[in-house]
Design an enzyme around this catalytic site. Structure first.
Site, PDB file in Angstrom:
ATOM      1  N   CYS A  85       6.898   0.139   2.257  1.00 54.20           N
ATOM      2  CA  CYS A  85       7.439  -1.162   1.834  1.00 54.20           C
ATOM      3  C   CYS A  85       8.948  -1.057   1.563  1.00 54.20           C
ATOM      4  CB  CYS A  85       6.669  -1.660   0.616  1.00 54.20           C
ATOM      5  SG  CYS A  85       6.903  -3.419   0.298  1.00 54.20           S
ATOM      6  N   HIS A 194       0.579  -0.919   1.882  1.00 58.21           N
ATOM      7  CA  HIS A 194       0.580   0.118   0.843  1.00 58.21           C
ATOM      8  C   HIS A 194      -0.663   1.000   0.853  1.00 58.21           C
ATOM      9  CE1 HIS A 194       4.070  -1.342  -1.567  1.00 58.21           C
ATOM     10  NE2 HIS A 194       3.801  -2.455  -0.913  1.00 58.21           N
ATOM     11  N   GLU A 196      -1.031   3.742  -0.665  1.00 58.91           N
ATOM     12  CA  GLU A 196      -1.218   4.373  -1.988  1.00 58.91           C
ATOM     13  C   GLU A 196      -2.045   3.506  -2.934  1.00 58.91           C
ATOM     14  OE1 GLU A 196       1.273   2.642  -1.114  1.00 58.91           O
ATOM     15  OE2 GLU A 196       2.466   1.875  -2.771  1.00 58.91           O
TER      16      GLU A 196
END
Lengths: 225, 81
Positions: A85, A194, A196
Site C-alpha cells: 500500500c 494488505h 499482513e
C-alpha cells in the site's frame, strides 16, 4: 532470518506486518525511518499507512528518509523488499518500481476484502503461491490506481512482472487491473492490498496473505544454501 | 524578497478524478461554456537573496525530484518579480 519493518511518521500497519513475519516463522526487526543502519536484516517490508500525512504525494517525502537510501542501495544488490500500500507508493516514488499510484478513479476511500489472482510466483515474495491461484485479502486505499504509460505496461506484462491482478471488481481504476508488480530481478515487489491483515483466522477474512511472508523466508534460505 | 513559483499539473493523459469532480460541481451549479477542468498544485518559494543561476538550477532539480513526479506530472517554474 531477520525481516526489517520500517516505521515512518504516519505508518499504520508496521505492527501487523511484524506480526505476520513472526507468524510465518521469521524474526521481525523494527527499523526507524531516520536510521540509515538496517541492523543486518535479510529483507525489508515497507508497511501501509500515511507516511508524512501523504502530503505532496503519497510516498514522495518518505522516499528521501535515511533508511530509504540504504534500502534502495541494498535492493539494487538483490535484497528482498516488499512495499504494501503506502510502501508500494514509496517504492514507485523511489523508482525501484515503475509507474505511479494515483487517486482512486471514483475518489472514494475503498475498504473491502478483495479477490486477487497471483500472476507470478517468480518473485522473492510469491514463490509459495501457484500461478493462477486466487486469494482474498483486505484492500484499503484512497490512492491505489496504478498508472504507467502503455509501453511500460506492455513491458511489465511481457516480462511477467505483473505479480497480482484484481479479480471481479477493479476497486480503484488501476490500469489492466494491476494490484502488484515486481522489478526485473523479482526481489522488489509492490502490492496495493494488505496480505499482513490476512494471516490469522481470528482477525482476517482468510489466511491467504501468509504466503507472502513464508515465500521470502524460503527465498532467503535458498539464497544461503 | 524574490519568489519562485512552481506549478505542477497531471499530464494530459493521466485521469484527474479531482478535476472531474470539480467539473461536476460546475455543471450542477449551472455554469455553462466550460468543457474541462484539471486540478494542479502551486508552490510559492520565497528566496533569501538573489535568484542566481545556481539557485535556479537547484530549484529545477527539486521541482523534478520532489515537487513533481515525472511519471505522471509536469511542472512549470518561473521567477516572480
Amino acid at each position: 532470518m531477520k525481516i526489517g519493518v520500517v516505521t515512518f511518521p504516519g505508518s499504520l500497519d508496521d505492527r501487523d506486518a511484524a506480526r505476520a513475519v513472526r507468524i510465518a516463522g521469521g524474526d521481525a526487526v523494527a527499523l526507524w525511518h531516520g536510521d540509515a543502519d538496517l541492523g543486518g536484516v535479510d529483507a525489508v517490508i515497507l508497511p501501509g499507512g500515511f507516511s508524512y500525512g501523504d502530503y505532496l504525494r503519497c510516498g514522495a517525502i518518505a522516499r528521501f528518509a535515511p533508511a530509504m537510501r540504504t534500502i534502495i542501495e541494498r535492493a539494487h544488490e538483490g535484497m528482498p523488499v516488499l512495499g504494501i500500500c503506502n510502501g508500494f507508493q514509496i517504492l514507485c516514488e523511489s523508482h525501484l518500481l515503475p509507474g505511479a499510484l494515483t487517486r482512486n478513479d471514483h475518489l472514494h476511500f475503498v475498504c473491502r476484502d478483495q479477490r486477487l489472482r497471483i500472476e507470478s510466483n517468480a518473485t522473492a515474495w510469491t514463490s509459495d503461491y501457484a500461478v493462477g491461484q486466487e486469494i482474498v485479502i483486505p484492500l484499503k486505499n484512497g490512492e491505489g490506481g496504478f498508472v504507467a504509460d502503455e509501453r511500460t505496461l506492455d513491458e511489465l506484462e511481457g516480462e511477467g512482472r505483473v505479480v497480482a491482478r484484481y479479480v471481479g471488481v477493479n476497486p480503484n481504476g488501476s490500469r489492466r487491473d494491476i494490484a502488484g508488480i515486481s522489478n526485473a530481478a523479482g526481489n522488489v515487489v509492490g502490492l496495493m492490498p494488505h496480505p499482513e491483515h490476512a494471516v490469522e483466522e481470528l482477525t482476517g477474512p482468510t489466511t491467504d496473505g501468509l504466503g507472502f511472508f513464508t515465500s521470502v523466508l524460503t527465498a532467503l534460505v535458498a539464497g544461503r544454501s | 524578497m524574490p519568489r519562485v513559483v512552481v506549478d505542477v499539473m497531471l499530464k494530459p493523459e493521466i485521469l484527474d478524478p479531482q478535476g472531474r469532480a470539480v467539473m461536476g460541481a460546475f455543471t450542477r451549479l449551472g455554469v455553462s461554456g466550460v468543457s474541462d477542468i484539471r486540478q494542479g498544485k502551486r508552490f510559492e518559494i520565497t528566496i533569501d537573496g538573489d535568484v542566481t543561476e545556481a539557485r535556479l538550477a537547484e530549484l529545477h532539480r527539486m521541482a523534478e525530484e520532489l515537487l513533481s513526479n515525472p511519471v505522471i506530472e509536469t511542472y512549470d517554474l518561473r521567477v516572480e518579480p
